[in-house]
Design an enzyme around this catalytic site. Sequence first.
Site, PDB file in Angstrom:
ATOM      1  N   HIS A 297     -12.198 -15.720 -33.098  1.00 47.93           N
ATOM      2  CA  HIS A 297     -12.586 -14.803 -32.020  1.00 47.93           C
ATOM      3  C   HIS A 297     -14.068 -14.970 -31.722  1.00 47.93           C
ATOM      4  O   HIS A 297     -14.480 -14.935 -30.564  1.00 47.93           O
ATOM      5  CB  HIS A 297     -12.272 -13.366 -32.424  1.00 47.93           C
ATOM      6  CG  HIS A 297     -12.691 -12.348 -31.414  1.00 47.93           C
ATOM      7  ND1 HIS A 297     -12.161 -12.320 -30.147  1.00 47.93           N
ATOM      8  CD2 HIS A 297     -13.602 -11.345 -31.455  1.00 47.93           C
ATOM      9  CE1 HIS A 297     -12.713 -11.329 -29.462  1.00 47.93           C
ATOM     10  NE2 HIS A 297     -13.600 -10.726 -30.227  1.00 47.93           N
ATOM     11  N   HIS A 334     -17.075 -15.456 -22.989  1.00 45.23           N
ATOM     12  CA  HIS A 334     -16.040 -14.536 -23.467  1.00 45.23           C
ATOM     13  C   HIS A 334     -15.258 -13.994 -22.265  1.00 45.23           C
ATOM     14  O   HIS A 334     -15.791 -13.203 -21.475  1.00 45.23           O
ATOM     15  CB  HIS A 334     -16.717 -13.397 -24.228  1.00 45.23           C
ATOM     16  CG  HIS A 334     -15.782 -12.442 -24.904  1.00 45.23           C
ATOM     17  ND1 HIS A 334     -14.440 -12.380 -24.629  1.00 45.23           N
ATOM     18  CD2 HIS A 334     -16.015 -11.500 -25.858  1.00 45.23           C
ATOM     19  CE1 HIS A 334     -13.889 -11.442 -25.372  1.00 45.23           C
ATOM     20  NE2 HIS A 334     -14.819 -10.890 -26.128  1.00 45.23           N
ATOM     21  N   PHE A 393     -12.563  -4.417 -28.486  1.00 48.04           N
ATOM     22  CA  PHE A 393     -13.128  -3.068 -28.441  1.00 48.04           C
ATOM     23  C   PHE A 393     -11.983  -2.066 -28.632  1.00 48.04           C
ATOM     24  O   PHE A 393     -10.868  -2.290 -28.183  1.00 48.04           O
ATOM     25  CB  PHE A 393     -13.777  -2.797 -27.088  1.00 48.04           C
ATOM     26  CG  PHE A 393     -15.181  -3.318 -26.937  1.00 48.04           C
ATOM     27  CD1 PHE A 393     -15.801  -4.033 -27.932  1.00 48.04           C
ATOM     28  CD2 PHE A 393     -15.888  -3.073 -25.769  1.00 48.04           C
ATOM     29  CE1 PHE A 393     -17.099  -4.501 -27.783  1.00 48.04           C
ATOM     30  CE2 PHE A 393     -17.182  -3.535 -25.595  1.00 48.04           C
ATOM     31  CZ  PHE A 393     -17.786  -4.252 -26.603  1.00 48.04           C
TER      32      PHE A 393
END
Lengths: 405, 270
Positions: A297, A334, A393
């Site tokens: 990630h 991202h 998130f």
Amino acid sequence: MKPAQAVWITGVGAVTPVGNGWDAITANLLAGRSGVRRVTRFDVAQHPCQIAGLVEHIPCPPGIDATEFVSLTRLDQLLLSCCGAALGDAGLWARRQELRVGLVLGIGAEWLVRWETDAWQGGRLILEPESELESAIGALQRRLELRGPTVSIAAACASANYALAQARRWLEMGWVDVCVAGAGDLGISPMSLASFGNLRALSRRNDQPEAASRPFDRDRDGFVAAEGSAVFVLEPADAARKRGAHAYAELAGFGASSDAHHMVIPSPDPEPGALAVRRALADARINPTDLDYINAHATSTPVGDVAEARILHTALGAAASTVPVSSSKSMSGHLLTAAAALEALVCLIAMRYQTIPPTINLEEPDPDCNLCHIANQAQDRPVRIAMSNSFGFGGSNTCLVLRAA
Amino acid sequence: MDANGLAPVGVPSVVCAIQAAAVVHATSEQLTLLRRDPGVPLPASALRNADEQSVVGLAAVISAKRQANLTKEQCAEWAVVAAPRYLGRITLTAAVRRFRVDGAWCMTPHIVPHQSQHAVAGVISQLLSVRGPCLGVGAGPGGCAEAAQSAATILDRESVPGVWLVMTGWDREPVLDEQNKLQADVVCHALALGLTPAIASNHLPCLHVRPSYAPAKCSTVAADRAWFSAAEEVAQMLSAKETSSRGTAVLQLADYAWIELPAESDKNAA
């Protein structure tokens, strides 16, 4: 379909900062080229971060009326472009109305993007709630003339992994014959770039855009936001085999968990993230040593990259030091909601060409991110099983395992 | 195809027991109170930046948990599937106005974590320590169908012990006035259903979900409202341990979902 039957990926469509479509994306990623640029679409003079991974052109897919296509919003264009391309690549475009085709896409901030875009164009959509608008996924289903269940999923950066997992389950449950799954995000706007920037999540290396995204590097200072989409066609292996479809890979495993810790900051405890990795390996019925490649990630934030390294060591044990790891976000930036979708595509590229794309800008690896890095240059390695982490998130931890079909 | 021409015959539905249910309605004044006290003790700042739909969604889950006597430990590995509708309109309206005047440096950093579609699920997971899969679904009209199908999919293989299915929205949609104040007559709604794999002997109401093959045009806010009235009835039934006051055994929600209520004889057996 029996639960144990494999699900294959048989089609791909993608529009990204590192190119559109399989060939362009492959060429750029294996060459280690960055897609990060200075933002020129709007005035960024007052923004703390002035760079991003941007999509330059969204192609109209074959079979869609070009005049209608240009009249759509950019998000609608993006999703239609990638879904159409994926169905075409799978050889199912002409047959899509004969089949029950599900649609599962990660779409994270559809209304925020739509309202903000409208506001900058002088519109008052946000103040006119009586105009009950069609959701992006509903409009997409209608334009693609699909007949099947649809869902848009939002789990921040983990969205696409959830979408792919749900698509696989729908096939296993017999709800659909084919499923189109992935994610799309066009979150680079004046307000989102400012919001992420003021959150102090973004790199401020504005004078060196291509060097700004540097996962695992000691000098990383935040992530670079990006936009784009990647979409896949999934179908049962038997059906795909029967019609002679090309298989990119088997979607072999998925695991998920939540930190329940903070809306933005990853948990200092690696166990919740490690649990998602372990669940994915168990679902794929493999051991850590079976892994040939990990697409991390790793977003290039000081806290997040260290947290992921700890998760990998906790989940994989000794294998965390030997399985090759890279972060394609070093090149693409991202993609937020669509990040996991592009990274699944990166795994497919590694498997097809037996070459692992690098983490570029990894000049001095952070000792707290002690992993088997593929730094700066692609490496030829046998890749039969690849794993992709995506942590979002809100504390969403997901892990996807792809296996050569 | 079935009689409606929507679902092929033989497509299996997923059956989920409804262990807990609650519906919360909050005016703008009540929202202020709920933000301070959603029903369990929380740190003072816990909901300071949360969207109103997150606040009522959390309150609905807390209420459902309490009525069903579910403990934190029992729900620790559950999933959260939340479907807010038109999330972020209020905050973004104010933010656009401020951005026009003050520019990028004054942009709130809370838009991304608290107004993105995953925010309601994230708040519930974080504040109630729910550690299973956590995702937002839907976005506008039709979100209830997407949420129900996602929750059923997650529960189907019993990979999690339970799922909190949460739906939130406004009636009517709120608009900020020129002073950035919310109208007094808007109400924010949330429903929470605690779903577990169905067991024939537990005599609980059951939610049946199957894929919707209906065209997208069927998805409207009005269609989603059926969920709230049904959830209200189930919540009353669970808290009073009674069967449906309407004397009906099935609450039809849409072509893709219905709730089966236990019959009188089942209640007695229970």
